[in-house]
Enzyme design. Sequence first.
Site, PDB file in Angstrom:
ATOM      1  N   HIS A  25       0.812  -1.265   0.131  1.00 39.16           N
ATOM      2  CA  HIS A  25      -0.199   0.319   0.100  1.00 39.16           C
ATOM      3  C   HIS A  25       0.807   1.236  -0.027  1.00 39.16           C
ATOM      4  O   HIS A  25       2.119   1.343   0.568  1.00 39.16           O
ATOM      5  CB  HIS A  25      -1.015  -0.022   1.082  1.00 39.16           C
ATOM      6  CG  HIS A  25      -0.395   0.418   2.619  1.00 39.16           C
ATOM      7  ND1 HIS A  25      -0.407   1.577   3.124  1.00 39.16           N
ATOM      8  CD2 HIS A  25       0.484  -0.510   3.465  1.00 39.16           C
ATOM      9  CE1 HIS A  25       0.387   1.582   4.006  1.00 39.16           C
ATOM     10  NE2 HIS A  25       0.709   0.289   4.403  1.00 39.16           N
ATOM     11  N   CYS A  26       0.300   2.454  -0.404  1.00 38.63           N
ATOM     12  CA  CYS A  26       0.797   3.487  -0.323  1.00 38.63           C
ATOM     13  C   CYS A  26       0.122   4.581   0.377  1.00 38.63           C
ATOM     14  O   CYS A  26      -0.445   3.843   1.375  1.00 38.63           O
ATOM     15  CB  CYS A  26       1.047   4.354  -1.959  1.00 38.63           C
ATOM     16  SG  CYS A  26      -0.217   4.407  -2.871  1.00 38.63           S
ATOM     17  N   SER A  27       0.181   5.731   0.099  1.00 40.93           N
ATOM     18  CA  SER A  27      -0.406   6.510   0.975  1.00 40.93           C
ATOM     19  C   SER A  27      -2.151   6.524   1.201  1.00 40.93           C
ATOM     20  O   SER A  27      -2.969   6.825   2.070  1.00 40.93           O
ATOM     21  CB  SER A  27      -0.323   8.151   0.818  1.00 40.93           C
ATOM     22  OG  SER A  27      -0.599   8.517  -0.474  1.00 40.93           O
ATOM     23  N   LEU A 529       3.827   7.421   5.468  1.00 40.96           N
ATOM     24  CA  LEU A 529       4.264   6.097   5.498  1.00 40.96           C
ATOM     25  C   LEU A 529       5.613   5.897   5.278  1.00 40.96           C
ATOM     26  O   LEU A 529       6.629   6.767   5.138  1.00 40.96           O
ATOM     27  CB  LEU A 529       3.791   5.502   4.038  1.00 40.96           C
ATOM     28  CG  LEU A 529       2.300   5.698   3.684  1.00 40.96           C
ATOM     29  CD1 LEU A 529       1.845   4.950   2.410  1.00 40.96           C
ATOM     30  CD2 LEU A 529       1.380   4.844   4.924  1.00 40.96           C
TER      31      LEU A 529
END
Length: 633
Positions: A25-27, A529
């Site tokens: 996952h990213c932001s 993150l």
Amino acid sequence: MTTQDSARAILEHVGGAVNVASLHHCSTRLRFTLADDTQADEAALKATPGVIGVVLGTQTQVIVGSGVANYFREIEKLRTGGGTRAEARVDAAKPKLTLKRAGSVFMDFVVGVFTPIIPAVAGAGIFKSFLILAVALGWLQTTDQTYQVLTAIPDAVFFFLPLLVTYTAAKKLDTNIPLALGIVGLLVFPTFAGLLTQEGGVALFGLTVPAIAYSAQVFPPILAVLLLAVVERGARRISPSVISTFLVPLICFVVVAPATIFLLGPLGFFLGTLLTGAMLWLYGTLGWIAVALMAAALPFIVSVGMHKAFIPPTVATMASAGKESFYLVASLAHNLAEAGSSLAIAVRTKNKTLRGTAISSGISAFFGITEPALYGVTLQNRRAVISVVIGAFVGGSYLGIAAISAFALVSPGAASISMFIDMANPWNLLHAVIGALVAMVTSFIVSLVIWKDSDSATVRLLEQQAGTSTPVGEPVAGGIVAPMTGEVIALAEVDDPVFSGGILGPGVAIRPTDGEVRAPISGTVSSLLPSRHALGILGDDGLEVLVHVGLDTVRLEGAPFTAHVAQGDRVEAGQHVLTADLAAIEAAGLDITTPVVVLNGDAYDVAPLVTGRVAAGAALLSTDAKETANGIA
């Protein structure tokens, strides 16, 4: 519906746990790599509460906003079932391989394998250089037990270098790390090494095993781990799950170990010898000219990230010969030339902002870190480039003529000058210091003579900003300030459907010209993150803004980014929050376009305040709270 319920629905609509090869996952997005992309139900995913949007492609991206970490944790719990993660039934789709992508993948692999081991190798080299200095000063004798024990510390790092490389390569390729260490460990196992060196050698199945000393080698373990990654994945597909715990590693040992002994080990040794020989040949053929030319070319090589390609042969040369006389020596001349040029510009320029940047960049380069000088001063000004190239060439010429060698793998500078201590040649360190000063003084004088503010692109830009920009750090009432300096474009022009389609919210994007990222509003850091490529800030009035540096930069795992704040910190508009290495991002084949988005844009009227060039800290977007029948939205 709770986050847990939505997570369960998302997992079901991508085909279930058995269809998920990997999840990151990213932001704002869950990034699924699926075994079978056709099983992703786009309509059902979009209808799931909490899902903002869906993008299908080489990855299935489910956009869930700033709560992405919570969704990720819930889905991972469902996938693992409290134990072993489900294996995908077939290979996940692979993106189309192009020459550009192949180059990016190769460089990413090189950086991922070699960069993590540099601190250990550099520390060991510097530690050994101090021991050499202690002997030279008469504080220790090579026959002392104290010296022998202490020198064993750095020697162990180079002896077990194959295992360090095995660890980073296995981690990069996402294969079983203990299994990889177990197989490659054979190459440095004393009993195996003893069999190879005994009179008459040793044979396996009647075939003579090549007698090679694998300590300090880096390419044999890389080739072994590459084969292991393929064999392990194949073994998992054919192995019944009830016996895979021991059958998979057994197949890997039976296939990879003999292949490493007879083929990959010797091939890797030959490759290392070839690359080392190529660098030695170039140095031996051109002599000091090779060092001078490399030093002069380094500003351009580093600017596109290609200096990383010199890490493998430099590590191999250092490991096999115990010293290196080409790349690291040229880097010393270049680093100090960057320092001299920046400090001279600080003296000559009348622009206070550039002077401050040049002073800090010059000091940083003096101690061996050139990126601030290179990207903040040199590459933006042709006169600075000229002075650096001349200084690096002259300094590199002196160092090449003096035949200087480096004895530690670390960025050369004042802080690491002990890397040039040579017990057999006390003049080595002295000539290194003289050559560094020659490079620095030459570039300083040249820059002092030829520098003109009127011919500086940086000064022109700063002067333009001074006439149109809001001072950095001064908030813009009722709006958002530009987090980066560059060119403003509409979100519709962004090459990412999540942003261009307005799925995350309204805003604009910036094509940045430098990597300094500032807070767009005052508030609390709501999202940051580990990859550090994106930052979310929740404003004091409820406005939530996302700054996403580059497109798809989550894949770089934080390498080009430095965070100056932490999640939960209070920040003020215009405060320096991140630093991005734009050149490294582009070298990885990624777009540096940076979207600035209002995540809760349904509650605000968002409008751009500027087009074209914008400076960090200048007014960028107006944000007026919408009114509803009950008052403010």
